[in-house]
Structures are given as C-alpha cells and as structure tokens.
Design a protein around this motif. Structure first.
Motif, PDB file in Angstrom:
ATOM      1  N   ALA A  20      17.799   8.020  -0.907  1.00 23.66           N
ATOM      2  CA  ALA A  20      17.876   9.197  -0.142  1.00 23.66           C
ATOM      3  C   ALA A  20      18.722   9.070   0.996  1.00 23.66           C
ATOM      4  CB  ALA A  20      16.441   9.785   0.200  1.00 23.66           C
ATOM      5  N   SER A  21      18.418   8.271   1.888  1.00 19.70           N
ATOM      6  CA  SER A  21      19.041   8.166   3.310  1.00 19.70           C
ATOM      7  C   SER A  21      20.579   7.618   2.885  1.00 19.70           C
ATOM      8  CB  SER A  21      18.420   7.099   4.200  1.00 19.70           C
ATOM      9  OG  SER A  21      18.463   5.675   3.534  1.00 19.70           O
ATOM     10  N   SER A  22      20.645   6.871   1.999  1.00 18.91           N
ATOM     11  CA  SER A  22      22.180   6.404   1.912  1.00 18.91           C
ATOM     12  C   SER A  22      22.973   7.703   1.338  1.00 18.91           C
ATOM     13  CB  SER A  22      22.271   5.085   0.967  1.00 18.91           C
ATOM     14  OG  SER A  22      21.988   5.612  -0.284  1.00 18.91           O
ATOM     15  N   SER A  23      22.379   8.571   0.657  1.00 15.52           N
ATOM     16  CA  SER A  23      23.256   9.845   0.133  1.00 15.52           C
ATOM     17  C   SER A  23      23.437  10.657   1.290  1.00 15.52           C
ATOM     18  CB  SER A  23      22.487  10.466  -0.694  1.00 15.52           C
ATOM     19  OG  SER A  23      21.237  10.837  -0.349  1.00 15.52           O
ATOM     20  N   ARG A  24      22.382  10.596   2.262  1.00 15.66           N
ATOM     21  CA  ARG A  24      22.603  11.495   3.465  1.00 15.66           C
ATOM     22  C   ARG A  24      23.666  10.886   4.148  1.00 15.66           C
ATOM     23  NH1 ARG A  24      17.515  12.111   6.527  1.00 15.66           N
ATOM     24  NH2 ARG A  24      16.513  11.677   4.779  1.00 15.66           N
ATOM     25  N   HIS A  25      23.811   9.466   4.400  1.00 14.07           N
ATOM     26  CA  HIS A  25      24.701   8.692   5.153  1.00 14.07           C
ATOM     27  C   HIS A  25      26.302   9.337   4.656  1.00 14.07           C
ATOM     28  CE1 HIS A  25      26.668   5.511   7.312  1.00 14.07           C
ATOM     29  NE2 HIS A  25      27.154   5.097   6.179  1.00 14.07           N
ATOM     30  N   ILE A  26      26.202   9.035   3.567  1.00 10.05           N
ATOM     31  CA  ILE A  26      27.700   9.449   2.857  1.00 10.05           C
ATOM     32  C   ILE A  26      28.193  11.101   3.141  1.00 10.05           C
ATOM     33  CG2 ILE A  26      28.679  10.208   0.614  1.00 10.05           C
ATOM     34  CD1 ILE A  26      26.936   7.844  -0.665  1.00 10.05           C
ATOM     35  N   SER A  27      26.923  12.014   3.213  1.00  6.12           N
ATOM     36  CA  SER A  27      27.340  13.318   3.747  1.00  6.12           C
ATOM     37  C   SER A  27      27.427  13.577   5.133  1.00  6.12           C
ATOM     38  CB  SER A  27      26.408  14.306   2.939  1.00  6.12           C
ATOM     39  OG  SER A  27      25.158  13.943   3.551  1.00  6.12           O
ATOM     40  N   GLY A  28      27.066  12.444   6.063  1.00  4.18           N
ATOM     41  CA  GLY A  28      27.264  12.369   7.345  1.00  4.18           C
ATOM     42  C   GLY A  28      26.432  13.124   7.907  1.00  4.18           C
ATOM     43  N   GLN A  29      25.129  13.756   7.537  1.00  6.28           N
ATOM     44  CA  GLN A  29      24.368  14.600   8.098  1.00  6.28           C
ATOM     45  C   GLN A  29      23.120  13.937   8.973  1.00  6.28           C
ATOM     46  OE1 GLN A  29      23.457  17.177   4.965  1.00  6.28           O
ATOM     47  NE2 GLN A  29      25.105  18.495   5.423  1.00  6.28           N
ATOM     48  N   ARG A  30      23.173  12.601   9.119  1.00  9.88           N
ATOM     49  CA  ARG A  30      21.939  11.915   9.715  1.00  9.88           C
ATOM     50  C   ARG A  30      21.936  11.964  11.010  1.00  9.88           C
ATOM     51  NH1 ARG A  30      21.198   6.046   8.294  1.00  9.88           N
ATOM     52  NH2 ARG A  30      23.505   6.523   7.588  1.00  9.88           N
ATOM     53  N   PRO A  31      20.709  12.327  11.470  1.00  6.88           N
ATOM     54  CA  PRO A  31      20.686  12.384  13.114  1.00  6.88           C
ATOM     55  C   PRO A  31      21.208  11.151  13.669  1.00  6.88           C
ATOM     56  CG  PRO A  31      18.595  12.896  12.129  1.00  6.88           C
ATOM     57  CD  PRO A  31      19.500  12.457  11.086  1.00  6.88           C
ATOM     58  N   LEU A  32      21.710  11.241  14.842  1.00  5.27           N
ATOM     59  CA  LEU A  32      22.119   9.975  15.655  1.00  5.27           C
ATOM     60  C   LEU A  32      21.223   8.869  15.834  1.00  5.27           C
ATOM     61  CD1 LEU A  32      24.622   8.995  17.501  1.00  5.27           C
ATOM     62  CD2 LEU A  32      23.285   9.929  19.487  1.00  5.27           C
ATOM     63  N   LEU A  33      20.073   9.273  16.160  1.00  6.36           N
ATOM     64  CA  LEU A  33      19.127   8.132  16.553  1.00  6.36           C
ATOM     65  C   LEU A  33      18.714   7.451  15.337  1.00  6.36           C
ATOM     66  CD1 LEU A  33      17.379   7.652  19.053  1.00  6.36           C
ATOM     67  CD2 LEU A  33      15.453   8.734  17.970  1.00  6.36           C
ATOM     68  N   GLN A  34      18.579   8.126  14.068  1.00  6.24           N
ATOM     69  CA  GLN A  34      18.469   7.280  12.674  1.00  6.24           C
ATOM     70  C   GLN A  34      19.573   6.349  12.537  1.00  6.24           C
ATOM     71  OE1 GLN A  34      17.230  10.079   9.785  1.00  6.24           O
ATOM     72  NE2 GLN A  34      16.858   8.205   8.363  1.00  6.24           N
ATOM     73  N   ARG A  35      21.048   6.970  12.752  1.00  5.67           N
ATOM     74  CA  ARG A  35      22.122   6.282  12.487  1.00  5.67           C
ATOM     75  C   ARG A  35      21.896   5.001  13.426  1.00  5.67           C
ATOM     76  NH1 ARG A  35      25.847  10.707  12.446  1.00  5.67           N
ATOM     77  NH2 ARG A  35      27.014   9.642  14.306  1.00  5.67           N
ATOM     78  N   LEU A  36      21.525   4.926  14.632  1.00  5.43           N
ATOM     79  CA  LEU A  36      21.408   4.067  15.446  1.00  5.43           C
ATOM     80  C   LEU A  36      20.418   2.851  14.925  1.00  5.43           C
ATOM     81  CD1 LEU A  36      23.113   3.819  18.191  1.00  5.43           C
ATOM     82  CD2 LEU A  36      20.817   4.084  19.354  1.00  5.43           C
ATOM     83  N   ALA A  37      19.411   3.428  14.651  1.00  2.00           N
ATOM     84  CA  ALA A  37      18.193   2.538  13.967  1.00  2.00           C
ATOM     85  C   ALA A  37      19.044   1.966  12.839  1.00  2.00           C
ATOM     86  CB  ALA A  37      17.165   3.123  13.501  1.00  2.00           C
ATOM     87  N   MET A  38      19.535   2.591  11.983  1.00  2.38           N
ATOM     88  CA  MET A  38      20.089   1.899  10.814  1.00  2.38           C
ATOM     89  C   MET A  38      21.098   0.586  11.160  1.00  2.38           C
ATOM     90  SD  MET A  38      18.921   3.093   7.983  1.00  2.38           S
ATOM     91  CE  MET A  38      20.127   2.894   6.623  1.00  2.38           C
ATOM     92  N   ALA A  39      21.969   1.095  12.158  1.00  2.00           N
ATOM     93  CA  ALA A  39      22.848   0.093  12.578  1.00  2.00           C
ATOM     94  C   ALA A  39      22.398  -1.258  13.203  1.00  2.00           C
ATOM     95  CB  ALA A  39      24.006   0.826  13.336  1.00  2.00           C
ATOM     96  N   SER A  40      21.421  -0.889  13.855  1.00  2.00           N
ATOM     97  CA  SER A  40      20.803  -1.976  14.474  1.00  2.00           C
ATOM     98  C   SER A  40      19.786  -2.981  13.637  1.00  2.00           C
ATOM     99  CB  SER A  40      20.324  -1.677  15.782  1.00  2.00           C
ATOM    100  OG  SER A  40      18.968  -0.725  15.585  1.00  2.00           O
ATOM    101  N   GLU A  41      19.586  -2.397  12.488  1.00  2.00           N
ATOM    102  CA  GLU A  41      18.504  -2.856  11.595  1.00  2.00           C
ATOM    103  C   GLU A  41      18.649  -4.713  11.333  1.00  2.00           C
ATOM    104  OE1 GLU A  41      17.781  -0.766   8.100  1.00  2.00           O
ATOM    105  OE2 GLU A  41      16.414  -2.436   7.552  1.00  2.00           O
ATOM    106  N   PRO A  42      19.821  -4.946  10.859  1.00  2.00           N
ATOM    107  CA  PRO A  42      19.887  -6.532  11.002  1.00  2.00           C
ATOM    108  C   PRO A  42      19.722  -7.078  12.029  1.00  2.00           C
ATOM    109  CG  PRO A  42      22.139  -5.229  10.504  1.00  2.00           C
ATOM    110  CD  PRO A  42      21.068  -4.132  10.702  1.00  2.00           C
TER     111      PRO A  42
END
Ligand SMILES: Nc1ncnc2c1ncn2[C@@H]1O[C@H](COP(=O)(O)OP(=O)(O)OP(=O)(O)O)[C@@H](O)[C@H]1O
Ligand SMILES: [Mg+2]
Lengths: 368, 311
Positions: free
Chosen positions: B5-27
């Motif tokens: 679900a989240s990756s499909s949202r990522h593709i559509s670019g509708q994810r909130p900033l905070l969540q994008r940040l969390a995803m990016a810093s995950e590794p």
C-alpha cells in the motif's frame, strides 16, 4: 628417448610392503600402461621411476645407467600429474618454459620450443593466461605441453585424464596417442581406466597388490589373461566366471558345472595348442573356474544350446547386456543386436568351447 | 500488505512529508546502533586525542587547555630529541622486523620438513611469544648486566668486547640491547605464520619443479617465495606498525637512556606525557607517528594487492 629397466623393485613404508619385487623392461620408444585397482602401487612405481620416492630394494636403470640415487632433476624425465601441478603464479608460457629456463636454454630456442608445443596442443591463444583462468582440459594440455617442450628421455603420466569429463577424456586420449606417434617417446602411463589402457598401450602391465600379474600387448591380456585377476580386470562388461570341475578321459576333456551341466573343452584345447593328452595333466576332478566374455556368448544358436532365463536387460545403445540364469549360475551376455527379449523369457545360449578360458580355482592361474 | 500500500502511494507521490522522511531514514536507523557503538568506542577517543595535539594541555598548569593551532608542530619540527627518536625508531623497527623475519623464516623452513619430535619443537618455538613483554625485558636486562648476567662475560671471552661491560649503558650500542630482546621475543610470530603459509603450498608443485630440473634454491625462489609473498607483506606490515609503537622493552630495559640514545618515538611520547605531563605536545608527536605509519601501511597494502593480483 631411452629404455628403462626395472629390476626387482621393492617399496616398503616402514613394515608395510607396497611393491613386492617388480621386474620390467621398457624398450626405447615403447608406450607402457600400468593398470590395476586403486592402491595397488601404480603411482608408487611411477614416482620411483621419477625419483620422487626412495627405492627400498632393487634397481632402476635409464638407458642402462643406474639412477637409484639420482635426484629427479638429473634423470631427464618429464611427468604429467593427475592434479597437473601447474605453477599458479606463472603464465602458460612461463609454465611451459620453466624447465628450459632452468637449463639456461637460449631465448630463441625457448620461444621455438614452446611455440611448437603450443601449436601441437592448440594452446597458442592461451599463452599469457594463468592456470586459474583455464578450463580443466586446457590445464591438462598445459601440463602435457610442459612435459613435451623439453624432449626428455621418457614421459611419465599419472592418471592424466582422470579429472576430465568422459568426452574430453576420449578426445585427449586420441591426442596422447597421436602425440606418441609423432614423438615416439618412451612413456609410462598409469591409469585404472581399461579403455585408456587398451587403446594407448604397446604393452600393458597389470598390477595387483604390488605384484605384476601379466605383461603383454592389450590383445594378449584380453585374449589370454594369465590369471583370474587379469581376466576379471580387463574387459567391460567383465568376464563371466563359473565354478566347475575339470574332467577328462583318454578321448576328451570337459567341465562339469553345477547341476550336471557339461561344457566340452575340445576346441579350447585345440586353440591353446595343447593336445588333449597333455591337457590330461590337469588332474581329473580338479576344481577350475571357467571364464567366458559376455560378448562371446552366442545367443539363439538353435540346436545344442542351453536354456537360460533372462533376469535383467540393460540396453547400452551400442548393444544389449542380458543378465541370464542357467541352472544355479548367473552370467551376462553382450550382443550387438537390439534384443526383443523380456524379463523371464527363456533363451537358448551356447558357450563356444574355443572362447572358454579355464583357470585353477585355487590359485587363479590360467590352465587352458 | 501495508508495504504494498505504501509503495503504491509513494509512486503517486501523495505521502505526507514526515512519513517520507521516516521511510528514507529507515535503513540508517537499522545500522544506527552499530554506528553509534563504533563512533563511541573508536572515533571519539581518536578525535579527542587528535584535538589535544592542537591544544595546550599540561596537567600541572591549571590555566592550560586553550587552542594553540599548529604551535606544537612548529616546536616539534626543531626538536632535536624528536629527530633522534625518529631515527632510533627507524633502526628499532627496521632491525627488529628484518631480524625477526629472517630467523622466523629459517625456523619455519626447518620446521616444515618432517623430523622426529617436530610437534615438540613447534611448541617450544612458540614459547617466547607467551612470555609477557615486561618479563622478557627484565630478563634480558639482567642477562646484559655484568653483575648477574652471563652475556657480557661471553662476549668478553670471545674477544668481542675489551671488558665485560653492560651493552645497555654503552651510548653507541645501547639500542641493540632492546633489539636483541625484541628479536628473541618476536621470532615465534613469524615462524608460526610463515610455517602455516608454507604448509599450504601444494607438495606436488615442488615435485613438478624438481622433475623440471630445479634444485633446492631454485625451488625456493620460484615456488616458495611467490607463495609466501602475500603473507610476508601482511606480516611485515603488521609487525612494523606494532613494533614502531612498542616501547615496553625499551622502557623496561633502558628507559630511553643512556642520554636518550634508545628513545624511540613511542617511548618519547610516553616520556612527554607521563614524565613532563605535557599531554598536548605528546599528542602532537603521536599524530605525526600516526600519519607516518598510515602512509607506510598504505604502501604495503598496495604492494600486497599487486602481489595478490599477480598470483
Ligand atoms: N607415504 C605413504 N605411507 C604409507 N603408505 C603409503 C604412502 N603412500 C602410499 N601408500 C600406500 O601405498 C599403496 C599404493 O599407493 P599408490 O598411490 O601407489 O596406489 P595407486 O595404485 O596409484 O592407487 P590409485 O589408483 O588410487 O591412485 C596404497 O595402499 C597406499 O595406502
Ligand atoms: Mg595413483
């Protein structure tokens, strides 16, 4: 080129006797194959010729010169190892030229020698590679190349093809034979592959338990094995062995097999050039082992055959191996025909008397 | 499920900033514990130590601690004692490593051939390595002492010296005392590592070479040496760095004397830090030593790489 004389060679590791007095004369230019089961001492004998193992007793002479105390480097022989033993840090060219460089051979001479060897073996495009960048077959060729650049007195091969797959082995076997034809160098070749032994050898030396069983041409060993060991070792599928009792009277000789089966020996005696009178000194009633090769068993002879039951059928493509049972005796027959027999069928077979071998059941020595 | 679900949202670019940040810093969060540990254990002390080199840190001066820039290094450049220590370090490390290596290699070659009692001999060879460095330093200091040790008397009897004097108090020769002790102490390291490398060389190569016509020396040069070269490079590197930093024997046997003649950089650092209590200056010397050793290591590693590529 040289002759090699092996006189009463013995090898012992401590109390463990490995070779029990080997005598063998290898003529100049001859291709000798040492065969025998694993652990019989083939490699040991070869390594003694090379100078890699001490000689416990006896003498080895190369070209009439005693070499017992000569280190390998002074014997002027080349050896191809089963593992190839290529120098991993040298290129193919360096591997092949190493022995010449050690002998301070001139630059042009070395170049000519390795070029010559490389084109014989098809290595020209690989000269700058290191062994780890070569396939098994290519490494094998480099090992051969390293041996031939030097034109040594003799070549020693220790199972040089055993790490190759069947097809490559067949191809290299042919190339070794061609090479021997063109160089006609004295060669001693160790193998336990009897096809290699049969196809390559001028003479085969069959070895078992550190004792020479028979020395002769491949067909000698095939047609007239000197004892049960050689009979069973040479030939595939292996010779059938059937226990029996030798009987003779004034007129003829025959063998009684189990359950009253009788094999006449008349023609066997004729072929052996023994007249039946002489054969009579095999004691009447002596226990013998009769041998017959599967390909010599005659299927469907019509009249005069035995009735045998088919137990198993193995088609090999080339022909068919039939496992048969005759009374209490099991044996194999090989036929080039495609067989339409089925398991449980009864077949008529005959064992041609002129194809029979008879051995003393006790010590295995050939009688007839 | 949520991943999809989240990756499909990522593709559509509708994810909130905070969540994008969390995803990016995950590794990075996953490796964070290991990183923090490494930073805390290795880097912090290193950086702290390095920083001393640029500060005036004297334990007896309560007003010290200020930033002095490159002052320590300027002093260092004209410090005669440091220059001598640097030269001594070269002699100390060079002589120790080359002698340890030579004797270690000879020993390894001897132990590589089968003989009766080889297992016992191997165990004995290992013995000096197990002796604590301070103990072996004391031991050798006594051996060189004409009052209690035999060595000066033997040297005298052999005519090497004109009187049974203590080597360690001879200003021109004193450096060789700790070097001899160090060689004795360090031979096992080379013997054992080289023996392991020797035993990994396939025997049939030697057989092939002897059939090809090589004598023992030629076999050594064309098979043994190429096979040992990578091991030699790495062990010599490790030992040189280790010995250049290794002041135990010197501190115990001569304490840098007589008249600083056996002072190496490592013992000079020790002297500056704990005798003069000038931590800033000591750190500056340590930084110079660090840079020199790192340059040296880099060269050896490059050498080893090229050796390995050839093999
Ligand atoms: N160093 C040794 N010490 C004791 N026994 C040995 C030693 N080397 C070989 N042998 C023994 O000598 C016998 C002959 O060995 P050899 O290598 O000659 O056999 P082989 O005929 O070449 O066998 P394979 O076909 O398996 O190569 C073997 O039983 C082996 O265990
Ligand atoms: Mg063998």
């Amino acid at each position: 080129m040289a002759s090699i004389d092996i006189v009463g060679i013995r090898k012992a590791y401590g109390a463990l006797q490995i070779l029990h007095g080997i005598d063998l004369t290898i003529r100049d230019g001859e291709f000798i194959v040492l065969v025998g089961p694993s652990g019989c001492g083939k490699s040991t004998l070869l390594r003694m010729i090379a100078g890699l193992e001490d000689i416990s007793a006896g003498e080895i002479r190369i070209d009439g010169r005693r070499v017992n105390d000569l280190p390998p480097r002074d014997r002027d022989i080349a050896m191809v190892f089963q593992s190839y033993a290529l120098y991993p840090h040298m290129t193919v060219a360096e591997n092949m030229s190493y022995s010449l460089r050690l002998r301070k051979t001139g630059r042009e001479k070395i170049a000519a020698a390795i070029d010559g060897a490389a084109s014989i073996l098809g290595l020209n495009t690989l000269m700058e590679r290191r062994p780890k960048a070569l396939s098994g077959g290519q490494r094998q060729r480099v090992a051969m190349g390293r041996a031939i650049v030097r034109a040594p007195k003799a070549f020693l091969f220790d199972e040089p093809l055993s790490n190759l797959d069947a097809r490559l082995r067949e191809q290299m076997r042919g190339e070794i034979k061609k090479l021997h034809h063109s160089l006609s160098a004295t060669s001693v070749y160790v193998t336990h592959d009897q096809i290699e032994a049969m196809t390559l050898a001028d003479r085969i030396v069959a070895l078992n338990g550190g004792v020479v069983q028979q020395v002769g041409t491949p067909l000698d060993l095939y047609d007239r094995p000197a004892n049960l060991f050689v009979a069973g070792f040479i030939g595939s599928p292996a010779m059938n062995m059937i226990e029996g009792r030798y009987r003779s009277d004034r007129v003829s000789a025959w063998v009684e097999l189990a359950e009253g089966l009788i094999l006449p020996l008349h023609k066997t005696l004729q072929r052996a050039g023994i007249d039946e009178e002489e054969a009579a000194d095999v004691e009447d009633g002596a226990a013998v082992t009769i041998g017959i090769r599967p390909e010599h068993i005659f299927l469907d002879p019509g009249v005069g055959g035995f009735e045998a039951t088919v137990e198993l059928i193995e088609p090999t493509g080339l022909g068919t191996i039939l496992h048969l049972r005759l009374g209490g005796v099991s044996f194999k027959a090989f036929s080039l025909e495609r067989s339409d027999a089925a398991i449980g069928d009864r077949l008529s077979v005959s064992l041609p008397p002129e194809r029979l071998h008879a051995f003393d059941a006790a010590d295995g020595v050939r009688l007839i | 499920m949520s991943l999809v679900a989240s990756s499909s949202r990522h593709i559509s670019g509708q994810r909130p900033l905070l969540q994008r940040l969390a995803m990016a810093s995950e590794p990075y969060l996953y490796v964070a514990p290991a990183l923090i540990l490494i930073v805390a254990v290795m880097l912090v002390p290193l950086v702290l130590g390095l920083s001393y080199a640029f500060r005036d840190v004297r334990l007896l001066n309560p007003f010290s601690g200020g930033f002095v820039g490159l002052d320590h290094f300027r002093v260092l450049a004209s410090d005669v004692a440091f220059a001598r220590a640097l030269k001594n370090t070269l002699l100390w490390a060079g002589a120790s490593v080359s002698l340890q290596f030579t004797f270690g290699l000879i020993l390894a070659l001897l132990l590589d051939r089968p003989f009766r009692g080889r297992a016992i001999a191997q165990a004995l060879v290992f013995l000096p390595w197990a002796v604590p460095s301070f103990l072996s330093g004391l031991n050798w200091a006594w051996m060189f002492n004409p009052v209690v040790g035999p060595l000066p008397h033997w040297a005298f009897a052999l005519g090497l010296t004109s009187a049974p004097t203590n080597l360690l108090s001879d200003p021109t020769m004193a450096m060789w005392g700790p070097i001899i002790a160090n060689v004795w102490w360090g031979i096992p390291f080379f013997a054992i590592t080289l023996l392991a490398a020797l035993q990994a060389i396939p025997r049939d190569l030697y057989e092939a070479a002897s059939i090809d016509g090589a004598n023992a020396v030629q076999r050594f040069l064309s098979i043994t040496l190429p096979f040992l070269a990578p091991t030699i490079a790495i062990t010599v590197l490790l030992r040189t760095v280790w010995i250049a930093n290794f002041a135990d024997l010197i501190i115990v046997m001569t304490n840098g004397g007589p008249a600083d003649r056996t002072q190496i950089v490592a013992s000079y650092i020790f002297t500056q830090a704990f005798r003069r209590l000038d931590f800033g200056y000591a750190s500056a010397i340590a930084v110079v030593l660090l840079v020199l050793l790192m340059t040296y290591s880099l060269l050896i590693v490059l050498l080893r790489q090229s050796l390995l590529r050839r093999a």
